[in-house]
Design a protein around this motif. Structure first.
Motif, PDB file in Angstrom:
ATOM      1  N   SER A  20      -4.891  14.632 -24.037  1.00  0.00           N
ATOM      2  CA  SER A  20      -4.131  13.449 -23.838  1.00  0.00           C
ATOM      3  C   SER A  20      -4.065  13.501 -22.261  1.00  0.00           C
ATOM      4  O   SER A  20      -4.109  14.473 -21.699  1.00  0.00           O
ATOM      5  N   GLU A  21      -3.938  12.291 -21.961  1.00  0.00           N
ATOM      6  CA  GLU A  21      -3.447  12.070 -20.448  1.00  0.00           C
ATOM      7  C   GLU A  21      -2.350  12.598 -20.285  1.00  0.00           C
ATOM      8  O   GLU A  21      -1.960  12.902 -19.040  1.00  0.00           O
ATOM      9  N   ASP A  22      -1.354  12.416 -21.268  1.00  0.00           N
ATOM     10  CA  ASP A  22      -0.025  12.759 -21.185  1.00  0.00           C
ATOM     11  C   ASP A  22      -0.029  14.419 -21.474  1.00  0.00           C
ATOM     12  O   ASP A  22       0.350  14.555 -22.609  1.00  0.00           O
ATOM     13  N   CYS A  23      -0.115  15.128 -20.641  1.00  0.00           N
ATOM     14  CA  CYS A  23      -0.504  16.861 -20.954  1.00  0.00           C
ATOM     15  C   CYS A  23       0.177  17.626 -20.085  1.00  0.00           C
ATOM     16  O   CYS A  23       0.080  18.813 -20.258  1.00  0.00           O
ATOM     17  N   LEU A  24       1.152  17.210 -19.296  1.00  0.00           N
ATOM     18  CA  LEU A  24       1.725  18.088 -18.276  1.00  0.00           C
ATOM     19  C   LEU A  24       2.964  18.861 -19.136  1.00  0.00           C
ATOM     20  O   LEU A  24       4.225  18.515 -18.883  1.00  0.00           O
ATOM     21  N   THR A  25       2.532  19.972 -19.685  1.00  0.00           N
ATOM     22  CA  THR A  25       3.436  20.937 -20.358  1.00  0.00           C
ATOM     23  C   THR A  25       3.057  22.306 -19.925  1.00  0.00           C
ATOM     24  O   THR A  25       1.983  22.592 -19.426  1.00  0.00           O
ATOM     25  N   LEU A  26       4.150  23.156 -20.452  1.00  0.00           N
ATOM     26  CA  LEU A  26       4.094  24.389 -19.917  1.00  0.00           C
ATOM     27  C   LEU A  26       4.336  25.343 -21.302  1.00  0.00           C
ATOM     28  O   LEU A  26       5.260  24.796 -22.174  1.00  0.00           O
ATOM     29  N   ASN A  27       4.089  26.588 -21.289  1.00  0.00           N
ATOM     30  CA  ASN A  27       4.624  27.523 -22.426  1.00  0.00           C
ATOM     31  C   ASN A  27       5.303  28.667 -21.770  1.00  0.00           C
ATOM     32  O   ASN A  27       5.001  28.961 -20.776  1.00  0.00           O
ATOM     33  N   ILE A  28       6.029  29.221 -22.729  1.00  0.00           N
ATOM     34  CA  ILE A  28       7.127  30.498 -21.963  1.00  0.00           C
ATOM     35  C   ILE A  28       7.212  31.299 -23.068  1.00  0.00           C
ATOM     36  O   ILE A  28       7.230  31.064 -24.571  1.00  0.00           O
ATOM     37  N   TRP A  29       6.762  32.578 -22.655  1.00  0.00           N
ATOM     38  CA  TRP A  29       7.151  34.164 -23.617  1.00  0.00           C
ATOM     39  C   TRP A  29       8.163  34.533 -22.972  1.00  0.00           C
ATOM     40  O   TRP A  29       8.135  35.077 -21.798  1.00  0.00           O
ATOM     41  N   ALA A  30       9.149  34.856 -23.622  1.00  0.00           N
ATOM     42  CA  ALA A  30      10.256  35.583 -23.035  1.00  0.00           C
ATOM     43  C   ALA A  30      10.873  36.777 -23.783  1.00  0.00           C
ATOM     44  O   ALA A  30      10.986  36.507 -25.093  1.00  0.00           O
ATOM     45  N   PRO A  31      10.823  38.104 -23.373  1.00  0.00           N
ATOM     46  CA  PRO A  31      11.369  39.231 -24.287  1.00  0.00           C
ATOM     47  C   PRO A  31      13.077  38.797 -24.713  1.00  0.00           C
ATOM     48  O   PRO A  31      13.674  37.931 -23.833  1.00  0.00           O
ATOM     49  N   GLN A  32      13.281  38.987 -25.729  1.00  0.00           N
ATOM     50  CA  GLN A  32      14.540  38.648 -26.485  1.00  0.00           C
ATOM     51  C   GLN A  32      15.755  39.299 -25.414  1.00  0.00           C
ATOM     52  O   GLN A  32      15.381  40.675 -25.125  1.00  0.00           O
ATOM     53  N   LYS A  33      16.682  38.748 -25.253  1.00  0.00           N
ATOM     54  CA  LYS A  33      17.908  39.075 -24.374  1.00  0.00           C
ATOM     55  C   LYS A  33      17.455  39.613 -22.943  1.00  0.00           C
ATOM     56  O   LYS A  33      18.114  40.225 -22.066  1.00  0.00           O
ATOM     57  N   GLY A  89       4.761  24.068 -25.321  1.00  0.00           N
ATOM     58  CA  GLY A  89       4.748  22.419 -25.152  1.00  0.00           C
ATOM     59  C   GLY A  89       6.120  21.682 -24.558  1.00  0.00           C
ATOM     60  O   GLY A  89       6.239  20.717 -24.593  1.00  0.00           O
ATOM     61  N   ILE A  90       6.502  22.575 -23.460  1.00  0.00           N
ATOM     62  CA  ILE A  90       7.648  21.782 -22.918  1.00  0.00           C
ATOM     63  C   ILE A  90       7.176  21.163 -21.551  1.00  0.00           C
ATOM     64  O   ILE A  90       6.501  21.546 -20.904  1.00  0.00           O
ATOM     65  N   PRO A  91       7.525  19.818 -21.745  1.00  0.00           N
ATOM     66  CA  PRO A  91       7.007  18.976 -20.570  1.00  0.00           C
ATOM     67  C   PRO A  91       8.011  19.237 -19.439  1.00  0.00           C
ATOM     68  O   PRO A  91       9.170  19.481 -19.325  1.00  0.00           O
ATOM     69  N   TYR A  92       6.775  19.371 -18.127  1.00  0.00           N
ATOM     70  CA  TYR A  92       7.685  19.743 -16.945  1.00  0.00           C
ATOM     71  C   TYR A  92       7.738  18.231 -15.944  1.00  0.00           C
ATOM     72  O   TYR A  92       8.168  18.425 -15.016  1.00  0.00           O
ATOM     73  N   ALA A  93       6.893  17.526 -16.424  1.00  0.00           N
ATOM     74  CA  ALA A  93       6.674  16.322 -15.630  1.00  0.00           C
ATOM     75  C   ALA A  93       6.095  15.272 -16.446  1.00  0.00           C
ATOM     76  O   ALA A  93       5.223  15.594 -17.412  1.00  0.00           O
ATOM     77  N   ARG A  94       5.702  14.064 -16.015  1.00  0.00           N
ATOM     78  CA  ARG A  94       4.932  12.957 -16.649  1.00  0.00           C
ATOM     79  C   ARG A  94       3.793  12.566 -15.655  1.00  0.00           C
ATOM     80  O   ARG A  94       4.042  12.344 -14.523  1.00  0.00           O
ATOM     81  N   ALA A  95       2.494  12.526 -16.379  1.00  0.00           N
ATOM     82  CA  ALA A  95       1.402  12.232 -15.631  1.00  0.00           C
ATOM     83  C   ALA A  95       1.268  10.858 -15.653  1.00  0.00           C
ATOM     84  O   ALA A  95       1.316  10.127 -16.973  1.00  0.00           O
ATOM     85  N   PRO A  96       1.131   9.955 -14.513  1.00  0.00           N
ATOM     86  CA  PRO A  96       0.942   8.530 -14.600  1.00  0.00           C
ATOM     87  C   PRO A  96      -0.654   8.304 -15.352  1.00  0.00           C
ATOM     88  O   PRO A  96      -1.343   8.762 -15.025  1.00  0.00           O
ATOM     89  N   ILE A  97      -0.330   7.398 -16.319  1.00  0.00           N
ATOM     90  CA  ILE A  97      -1.603   7.102 -17.128  1.00  0.00           C
ATOM     91  C   ILE A  97      -2.009   5.618 -17.007  1.00  0.00           C
ATOM     92  O   ILE A  97      -1.291   4.836 -16.667  1.00  0.00           O
ATOM     93  N   GLY A  98      -3.217   5.254 -17.695  1.00  0.00           N
ATOM     94  CA  GLY A  98      -3.821   4.123 -17.652  1.00  0.00           C
ATOM     95  C   GLY A  98      -3.624   3.268 -16.330  1.00  0.00           C
ATOM     96  O   GLY A  98      -4.136   3.507 -15.306  1.00  0.00           O
ATOM     97  N   ASP A  99      -2.810   2.075 -16.247  1.00  0.00           N
ATOM     98  CA  ASP A  99      -2.813   1.305 -15.137  1.00  0.00           C
ATOM     99  C   ASP A  99      -2.012   2.062 -14.016  1.00  0.00           C
ATOM    100  O   ASP A  99      -2.222   1.508 -12.888  1.00  0.00           O
ATOM    101  N   LEU A 100      -1.471   2.927 -14.334  1.00  0.00           N
ATOM    102  CA  LEU A 100      -0.739   3.803 -13.241  1.00  0.00           C
ATOM    103  C   LEU A 100      -1.251   5.202 -12.918  1.00  0.00           C
ATOM    104  O   LEU A 100      -1.025   5.986 -12.276  1.00  0.00           O
TER     105      LEU A 100
END
Length: 544
Positions: A101-114, A47-58
């Motif tokens: 949600s309209e506020d939905c611009l997130t990403l997920n990351i899986w990273a090997p340790q080290k 759930g890391i936000p990478y940007a904001r989606a303009p919502i509603g009136d925008l």
């Protein structure tokens, strides 16, 4: 930079930092610090936000860059899915998200340790640009990440919220364009990856974009878009479809302009202007647009997408990166709504084909004979959409001077085969992600056998090595040759099996059909095929 917190702190808004006993891995990236969680030998950040989606009136604007946040953000829970219609009927693909949600611009990351300097695999989910989400359980990236890469999955705006074009929106834009907002989201996610992924142990100069179905369509859009150039270095397109794309202002190839389609859906929803649409609640708007017949597509606007995909790849203007592309032998077995009504009998089928395909009818009937109308119709639509596209991608990328790799997924298992779903659309995904036990509820259950695990291990190895080096290899498995002059491909049946000249004459027939329709200028391609085809124009110019 990755570290672990050792001091207890407090909950504040979205930034949850637990005590030392509960502390997870913390990464301090340029856009802000995040705390994730451990999953075996892989660290997960959700759930890391990478940007904001303009919502509603925008609503209906490009994604907005976020300022770097202060403190450490909790990244242990997935973000909400982008707004999408609720399933109306049981489907093997039905697995609706818990939150939207309209506020939905997130990403997920899986990273090997080290991790340090590992290749990056960015997954773009499918769903007809209408449904889907990055944290679908089947897309869990832990097993792929364990193969030695960073796996990223992204959300992007869907449906009318992600792709609406309209004259008012174009007038608002400084560039005079509209639509493609979901595609701009994907580009923003790749820009976030370039800025931040080194902090998670990834190499921002070795990024592979990958997707299935509408995700693979998105891969082609990204390959074609000048705005995405340099943000990725390899591409994987699973069951892509190089369909006719609406142009912003002009009706071409039998397709209304994107602005006209936007105007039509606005009228259908009872709104008199853009403000009326923006005042509608997001989920109700999305559902109403679907019921009104609105279909989301990319838009040829001259800026983000400069021309039809077929033209971009013909001219060699796409990203010249190593490519893997393929399709499934039973694509349409779970997508029968794409089929036209069947003729009454074999004679009616042959008459319909001869009346539509003219001098190409004999070639068509050799490939899709009247002796088995039901199977021929399944194969026709499969090849016109997915087989032709995958082969075309392999051919055009090879001609552009880069290696391309073609595959066919032809694997069945009892629960699928007994229900007439052999190698159905998306059936390869549990094998690619190693997630056979995490399929949607209505998915035919994959048996937990040694043979199934071995096939999945081989496919994960091929996919991971391609993301690493641009060449798919797997320990103890056959060599996968580039498509090249020998038309090489890899079939995944019970096990990987290399071959040459997949479905001989299939590509030539559909390429000739598409060529003639393109030359006519008033016909779409791909969807209207077989007994649903309009009368094919006569051979002319360079078209066979």
């Amino acid at each position: 930079m990755r570290m672990f917190r050792r001091a207890p702190i407090f909950l504040l808004g979205a930034f949850l930092l637990a005590g030392a006993a509960d502390a997870g891995p913390v990464v301090r990236a340029p856009d802000g610090a995040v705390e994730g969680m451990e999953a075996g030998k892989v660290d997960v950040f959700r759930g890391i936000p990478y940007a904001r989606a303009p919502i509603g009136d925008l609503r209906w604007k490009a994604p907005v860059a976020l300022p770097a946040w202060q403190g450490v953000r909790d990244a242990r829970a997935f973000g909400p899915a982008c707004v999408q219609p609720r399933p109306r009927a049981q489907s093997i693909y039905a697995n609706p998200p818990e939150r939207m949600s309209e506020d939905c611009l997130t990403l997920n990351i899986w990273a090997p340790q080290k991790a340090r300097g590992l290749p990056v695999f960015v997954w773009i989910h499918g769903g007809a640009l209408t449904t889907g989400y990055s944290h679908e359980p089947m897309y869990d990236g832990a097993r792929l990440a364990a193969k030695g890469m960073i796996v990223v999955s992204i959300n992007y705006r869907l449906g009318i919220l992600g792709y609406l074009a309209h004259p008012e929106l174009s007038a608002e834009s400084g560039e005079g364009i509209s639509g493609n907002y979901g595609l701009l989201d994907q580009i923003a996610a790749l820009q976030w990856v370039r800025r931040n992924i080194a902090s998670f142990g990834g190499d921002g100069a070795n990024v592979t974009i990958a997707g299935e179905s509408a995700g693979a369509l998105s891969v082609m859009y990204l390959m074609a878009s000048p705005r995405a150039r340099g943000l990725f270095h390899k591409a994987i397109a699973e069951s892509a479809y190089m369909i006719t794309t609406p142009e912003l202002k002009a009706e071409r190839h039998g397709t209304p302009s994107a602005e006209a389609a936007g105007t039509q859906v606005m009228q259908a929803l009872g709104a008199s202007n853009l403000a009326g649409l923006r005042a509608m609640e997001a989920e109700k708007l999305t559902q109403a647009a679907i019921l009104a017949g609105y279909g989301p597509w990319g838009v040829v606007d001259g800026k983000i997408l400069t021309r039809q995909l077929v033209d971009t790849f013909d001219r060699g203007e796409q990203a010249r990166v190593p490519l893997m592309a393929g399709f499934n032998s039973g694509e349409i077995r779970t997508l029968r709504f794409l089929l036209p009504p069947a003729p009454a009998d074999a004679a009616a089928y042959e008459e319909a084909i001869r009346g539509r395909y003219g001098d190409l009818a004999d070639q068509f009937l050799r490939l899709y004979p009247a002796t088995s109308v039901a199977e021929s119709m399944l194969a026709t639509t499969r090849d016109a959409l997915y087989g032709w596209t995958s082969t075309r991608l392999a051919i055009k990328q090879a001609r552009a001077g880069t290696d391309s790799y073609l595959y066919l997924f032809d694997h069945g298992y009892p629960a699928a085969d007994e229900n007439g779903m052999h190698a159905f659309h998306a059936a390869e995904l549990p094998y690619v992600f190693g997630m056979a036990r995490q399929t949607p509820a209505f998915w035919p259950k994959i048996p937990d056998t040694l043979a199934e695990r071995r096939l999945s291990d081989a496919m994960m190895a091929y996919w991971a090595s391609f993301a690493t080096t641009g060449r798919p290899t797997a320990p103890g498995q056959p060599d996968w040759q580039p498509y090249g002059d020998g038309a090489h491909y890899m079939a995944f049946a019970g096990k990987p099996q290399p071959g040459t000249y997949l479905f001989p004459s299939m590509y030539a027939l559909h390429e000739a059909t598409v060529c003639r329709r393109r030359a006519a200028g008033n016909l779409a391609w791909n969807w209207n095929t077989g007994v649903a085809s309009p009368v094919l124009p006569a051979k002319s110019g360079d078209c066979q």
